[in-house]
Write a protein that holds these residues in place. Sequence first.
Motif, PDB file in Angstrom:
ATOM      1  N   ALA A 190       0.808  -1.209   0.000  1.00 36.93           N
ATOM      2  CA  ALA A 190       0.000   0.000   0.000  1.00 36.93           C
ATOM      3  C   ALA A 190       0.848   1.268   0.000  1.00 36.93           C
ATOM      4  O   ALA A 190       0.426   2.301  -0.512  1.00 36.93           O
ATOM      5  CB  ALA A 190      -0.945   0.000   1.203  1.00 36.93           C
TER       6      ALA A 190
ATOM      7  N   ALA B  23       5.959   3.328  -7.191  1.00 38.60           N
ATOM      8  CA  ALA B  23       5.882   2.600  -8.462  1.00 38.60           C
ATOM      9  C   ALA B  23       7.195   1.910  -8.802  1.00 38.60           C
ATOM     10  O   ALA B  23       7.195   0.760  -9.245  1.00 38.60           O
ATOM     11  CB  ALA B  23       5.468   3.556  -9.580  1.00 38.60           C
TER      12      ALA B  23
ATOM     13  N   ASP C 143       2.363  -5.382 -13.788  1.00 35.76           N
ATOM     14  CA  ASP C 143       0.942  -5.048 -13.865  1.00 35.76           C
ATOM     15  C   ASP C 143       0.160  -5.712 -12.735  1.00 35.76           C
ATOM     16  O   ASP C 143      -0.637  -5.066 -12.056  1.00 35.76           O
ATOM     17  CB  ASP C 143       0.382  -5.461 -15.230  1.00 35.76           C
ATOM     18  CG  ASP C 143      -1.099  -5.168 -15.346  1.00 35.76           C
ATOM     19  OD1 ASP C 143      -1.482  -3.978 -15.276  1.00 35.76           O
ATOM     20  OD2 ASP C 143      -1.886  -6.130 -15.498  1.00 35.76           O
TER      21      ASP C 143
ATOM     22  N   GLU D 278       1.100  -4.160  -9.284  1.00 36.02           N
ATOM     23  CA  GLU D 278       0.524  -2.815  -9.148  1.00 36.02           C
ATOM     24  C   GLU D 278      -0.978  -2.886  -8.863  1.00 36.02           C
ATOM     25  O   GLU D 278      -1.498  -2.144  -8.024  1.00 36.02           O
ATOM     26  CB  GLU D 278       0.804  -1.981 -10.393  1.00 36.02           C
ATOM     27  CG  GLU D 278       2.263  -1.562 -10.497  1.00 36.02           C
ATOM     28  CD  GLU D 278       2.643  -0.979 -11.847  1.00 36.02           C
ATOM     29  OE1 GLU D 278       1.798  -0.964 -12.778  1.00 36.02           O
ATOM     30  OE2 GLU D 278       3.799  -0.524 -11.972  1.00 36.02           O
ATOM     31  N   ARG D 279      -1.675  -3.799  -9.528  1.00 37.20           N
ATOM     32  CA  ARG D 279      -3.114  -3.933  -9.319  1.00 37.20           C
ATOM     33  C   ARG D 279      -3.430  -4.505  -7.933  1.00 37.20           C
ATOM     34  O   ARG D 279      -4.365  -4.061  -7.263  1.00 37.20           O
ATOM     35  CB  ARG D 279      -3.724  -4.774 -10.431  1.00 37.20           C
ATOM     36  CG  ARG D 279      -3.633  -4.033 -11.785  1.00 37.20           C
ATOM     37  CD  ARG D 279      -4.051  -4.865 -12.971  1.00 37.20           C
ATOM     38  NE  ARG D 279      -5.457  -5.209 -12.850  1.00 37.20           N
ATOM     39  CZ  ARG D 279      -6.002  -6.303 -13.364  1.00 37.20           C
ATOM     40  NH1 ARG D 279      -5.256  -7.159 -14.040  1.00 37.20           N
ATOM     41  NH2 ARG D 279      -7.273  -6.547 -13.227  1.00 37.20           N
TER      42      ARG D 279
ATOM     43  N   SER E 132      -1.470  -4.213  -5.347  1.00 35.06           N
ATOM     44  CA  SER E 132      -1.094  -3.139  -4.419  1.00 35.06           C
ATOM     45  C   SER E 132      -2.204  -2.103  -4.284  1.00 35.06           C
ATOM     46  O   SER E 132      -2.445  -1.579  -3.195  1.00 35.06           O
ATOM     47  CB  SER E 132       0.197  -2.470  -4.873  1.00 35.06           C
ATOM     48  OG  SER E 132       1.267  -3.381  -4.787  1.00 35.06           O
ATOM     49  N   ALA E 133      -2.884  -1.810  -5.383  1.00 38.00           N
ATOM     50  CA  ALA E 133      -4.019  -0.887  -5.320  1.00 38.00           C
ATOM     51  C   ALA E 133      -5.123  -1.461  -4.441  1.00 38.00           C
ATOM     52  O   ALA E 133      -5.747  -0.726  -3.658  1.00 38.00           O
ATOM     53  CB  ALA E 133      -4.534  -0.587  -6.727  1.00 38.00           C
ATOM     54  N   LEU E 134      -5.374  -2.767  -4.552  1.00 34.49           N
ATOM     55  CA  LEU E 134      -6.346  -3.415  -3.659  1.00 34.49           C
ATOM     56  C   LEU E 134      -5.908  -3.277  -2.206  1.00 34.49           C
ATOM     57  O   LEU E 134      -6.708  -2.933  -1.337  1.00 34.49           O
ATOM     58  CB  LEU E 134      -6.476  -4.907  -3.975  1.00 34.49           C
ATOM     59  CG  LEU E 134      -7.472  -5.379  -5.006  1.00 34.49           C
ATOM     60  CD1 LEU E 134      -7.459  -6.903  -5.085  1.00 34.49           C
ATOM     61  CD2 LEU E 134      -8.864  -4.878  -4.753  1.00 34.49           C
TER      62      LEU E 134
ATOM     63  N   GLY F 264      -4.072  -1.048  -0.920  1.00 35.54           N
ATOM     64  CA  GLY F 264      -4.199   0.341  -0.494  1.00 35.54           C
ATOM     65  C   GLY F 264      -5.632   0.748  -0.192  1.00 35.54           C
ATOM     66  O   GLY F 264      -5.869   1.605   0.656  1.00 35.54           O
ATOM     67  N   SER F 265      -6.592   0.121  -0.846  1.00 36.93           N
ATOM     68  CA  SER F 265      -7.992   0.503  -0.652  1.00 36.93           C
ATOM     69  C   SER F 265      -8.681  -0.267   0.468  1.00 36.93           C
ATOM     70  O   SER F 265      -9.775   0.092   0.894  1.00 36.93           O
ATOM     71  CB  SER F 265      -8.776   0.310  -1.955  1.00 36.93           C
ATOM     72  OG  SER F 265      -8.931  -1.056  -2.253  1.00 36.93           O
TER      73      SER F 265
END
Length: 138
Positions: free
Chosen positions: A80, A84, A112, A115-116, A118-120, A122-123
């Motif tokens: 999170a 990059a 890819d 990163e995806r 990691s976005a999960l 983070g949210s």
Amino acid sequence: MVLIGEFFLAKDDETALRVGPRRSHDFPAVPCDGIYPDDAVWRWEAHLTGAESALRHVVPMANDGFTVFAVPEPLCRAMATAGAEQLRATARVWAAAASEPDDEISPDNAADLLERVSALAGSRAEKHLELYCWYFAP
């Protein structure tokens, strides 16, 4: 080779039990077909945190080849907050470490996916959810 799998957010272990092959759901999710996500998580955590946490299995792998596990909290925090370039470097290390021909992933696809996921990660805090993964490896 893993046929199908995904990282996903769920409220708790009981809710996470509802996922799996041919089970539709509306959880935020990132597919991870064609890889061994437990190995990926282990490598990501080692690279991003310098540590290795034991996976907590919600559904232990049995003879049917299906499992659900919770992604370790230290890795969730690291993903999170990682930048990059740190994620891309981790993805390169992971892609280069493929141990079997069926477990290969290109550096671009590895970046890819990481990163995806990691976005999960983070949210998850703002949504009051936990990060899990299921996969089916017959």
